[in-house]
Write an enzyme that holds these catalytic residues in place. Structure first.
Site, short mmCIF file in Angstrom:
data_model
loop_
_atom_site.label_atom_id
_atom_site.label_comp_id
_atom_site.label_asym_id
_atom_site.label_seq_id
_atom_site.Cartn_x
_atom_site.Cartn_y
_atom_site.Cartn_z
N ASN A 178 0.74 -0.91 -0.42
CA ASN A 178 0.05 0.09 -0.31
C ASN A 178 0.63 1.19 -0.44
O ASN A 178 1.52 1.69 0.96
CB ASN A 178 -0.89 0.01 1.05
CG ASN A 178 -1.73 1.12 0.67
OD1 ASN A 178 -2.06 1.48 0.74
ND2 ASN A 178 -2.93 1.16 2.19
N ARG A 213 -2.19 -1.89 -3.51
CA ARG A 213 -4.06 -1.27 -3.61
C ARG A 213 -3.76 -0.24 -3.62
O ARG A 213 -2.88 0.51 -4.33
CB ARG A 213 -3.92 -0.99 -1.37
CG ARG A 213 -5.41 -0.13 -1.74
CD ARG A 213 -4.92 0.47 0.00
NE ARG A 213 -6.29 0.94 0.26
CZ ARG A 213 -6.93 0.80 1.37
NH1 ARG A 213 -6.28 1.43 2.00
NH2 ARG A 213 -7.93 2.03 1.41
N HIS A 267 -13.18 2.67 -0.05
CA HIS A 267 -13.22 1.21 1.33
C HIS A 267 -13.46 0.42 0.65
O HIS A 267 -14.02 -0.66 1.96
CB HIS A 267 -13.70 1.71 2.35
CG HIS A 267 -13.54 2.81 2.75
ND1 HIS A 267 -14.09 4.24 3.73
CD2 HIS A 267 -12.19 3.39 3.44
CE1 HIS A 267 -13.07 4.98 4.25
NE2 HIS A 267 -11.99 4.58 4.74
N ARG A 275 -12.23 15.36 7.66
CA ARG A 275 -13.59 15.47 6.77
C ARG A 275 -14.82 15.65 7.61
O ARG A 275 -15.08 15.07 8.40
CB ARG A 275 -13.31 14.49 5.53
CG ARG A 275 -11.93 14.43 4.90
CD ARG A 275 -11.76 13.59 4.19
NE ARG A 275 -11.16 12.96 4.18
CZ ARG A 275 -10.63 11.72 3.79
NH1 ARG A 275 -11.06 10.34 3.41
NH2 ARG A 275 -9.58 10.78 4.59
N GLU A 325 -8.22 -5.30 4.65
CA GLU A 325 -7.80 -5.70 3.29
C GLU A 325 -6.95 -6.66 2.30
O GLU A 325 -6.35 -6.18 1.82
CB GLU A 325 -8.19 -3.69 2.86
CG GLU A 325 -9.25 -2.78 3.20
CD GLU A 325 -9.21 -1.00 4.26
OE1 GLU A 325 -8.49 -1.47 4.45
OE2 GLU A 325 -9.37 -1.04 3.39
#
Ligand code: AMP
Length: 397
Positions: free
Chosen positions: A7, A91, A180, A241, A384
């Site tokens: 990643n 990823r 996601h 956010r 993941e």
């Protein structure tokens, strides 16, 4: 079969080496502060041997070279030859409309990922760097891309289109992509396994609540809606956010404060959410601590966070015409039992009942609803990396 999962971010690289015959992590680690001062690598083997290497890591090539060296190291390594690595799974944030599932990377795939840098400017370029470096350092080894957006490509137009002039969709592909996806796919599938029912027959709402947070409605094994949009800014309240706001606020604040669009973008992405409301931190642990000590804005920040999740769950129950299971995952979803309790309590009108004792779990797979609850509720730690390794193995086998 051994698969390296990478990643690659702007100044960091996370990695895990899987032995897929046993589905175990042989070693994992991360490199931080690439191209900045004080860069380092942290590495851990399945036997729990840990090491930290502090060294100048000027770029991603130096970082990936270093992690391969550590995997081969006499003391901290887990393989004796680089050839033991059969493939690399990457990823990749944005797969646009084209990548509806994971793919083996060839020149054309690489070119398309590059084209999507426009849509994922903060991630795709760095994901691509990781791919290019691995191609050089592990020549001839298959490289696979697993996209955060793929799982959501099953959404119908009524869920992915924004009510803007249609030409923006046609010209620029402005639409809801969602993110996601690998996490939502992993936990929703796992949820069906835990329920011992076919994935294709279930209505599942998956809540990925971390520093970035999103929620997905998965009906009959397909994502039908999700809270993040063209970018990961839309939807839930997150660490920094804002999630959903009235778009007119942007112009209003810019005019009042006399700030540029770049500054406004930074405010919405980096200075809002839990941090913006509480004024304390983007980390829910700090905000919870302050809330427990009576800080009103911290309490408000958590209230907003939970309320937004409740609203989305309500909306997705309506969108799917029911729900069989709700799953909590990621940093907050897996660990903050107070957040789960507060969310589920507000959904009592649906006949959902929380087993308060079972819910005290942290980071463990567990059913947390009572046997007579109309909807099952689970905590499922996301994985993941395993999903990326599984996809990689499936594609190269
Ligand atoms: P993530 O982005 O999935 O790594 O999640 C980060 C968020 O999860 C932060 O807000 C953390 O406060 C929260 N988190 C991570 N670990 C824990 C923990 N053990 N207990 C409570 N919250 C946690």
């Amino acid at each position: 079969m051994k698969i390296l999962v990478i990643n690659s971010g702007s100044s960091s690289i996370k990695y895990q080496l899987f032995d897929m015959d046993k589905e175990i992590v042989m070693a994992k680690g991360g490199i931080q502060r690439i191209g900045i001062d004080n860069s380092f690598l942290k590495h851990e083997t399945y036997e729990g041997k840990e090491t930290r290497i502090d060294r100048d890591i000027p770029d991603h090539a130096a970082g990936i070279k270093l992690l391969i060296d550590v995997l081969l190291d006499e003391e901290y390594g887990v393989i004796s030859d680089i050839d033991e690595i059969d493939a690399v799974g990457h990823r990749v944030l944005h797969g646009g409309e084209k990548f509806t599932e994971s793919v083996i990377i060839n020149d054309e795939v690489e070119k398309t990922i590059e084209e999507y840098c426009d849509l994922g400017p903060l991630h795709n370029p760095h994901n691509l760097t990781g791919i290019r470096v691995c191609k050089k350092l592990l020549p001839g080894k298959p490289q696979v891309a697993v996209f955060d957006t793929s799982f959501h490509t099953t959404m119908p137009p009524k869920a992915y289109l924004y009510a803007l002039p249609y030409e923006y969709y046609e010209k620029y592909k402005v639409k809801r992509y969602g993110f996601h996806g690998t996490s939502h796919r992993y936990v929703s599938r796992r949820c069906a396994q835990l329920m011992n029912r076919p994935y294709e027959e279930l209505k599942i709402i998956s809540c990925h609540l971390g520093n970035g947070a999103s929620i997905a409605a998965v009906a009959n094994g397909k994502c039908v809606d999700t809270s993040m949009g063209l970018t990961p800014l839309e939807g839930l309240v997150m660490g920094t956010r804002c999630g959903d706001i009235d778009p007119a606020i942007i112009k209003f604040i810019m005019e009042k404060e006399g700030i540029s669009i770049e500054e406004m973008d930074k405010i919405m992405n980096k200075k809002s959410g839990l941090l913006g409301i509480s004024g304390i931190s983007n980390d829910s642990r700090d905000v919870s601590e302050a809330a427990k000590n009576g800080n009103k804005r911290a309490q408000l920040a958590l209230e907003l966070f939970d309320y937004r999740v409740v609203k989305y769950i309500g909306a997705y129950v309506a969108a799917m015409g029911g729900v069989d299971a709700i799953v909590f995952t990621a940093g907050i979803g897996e660990n903050q039992w107070e957040t789960r309790e507060n969310i589920i309590e507000q959904l009592g009108f649906l006949g959902i009942k929380l087993d308060k004792e079972a819910n005290k779990v942290r980071g463990e797979e567990k059913e947390i609803s009572t046997p007579d609850s109309t909807v099952k509720v689970f905590v499922i730690p996301t994985n993941e990396e395993l999903m990326i390794a599984r996809d990689t193995m499936a594609l190269i086998s």
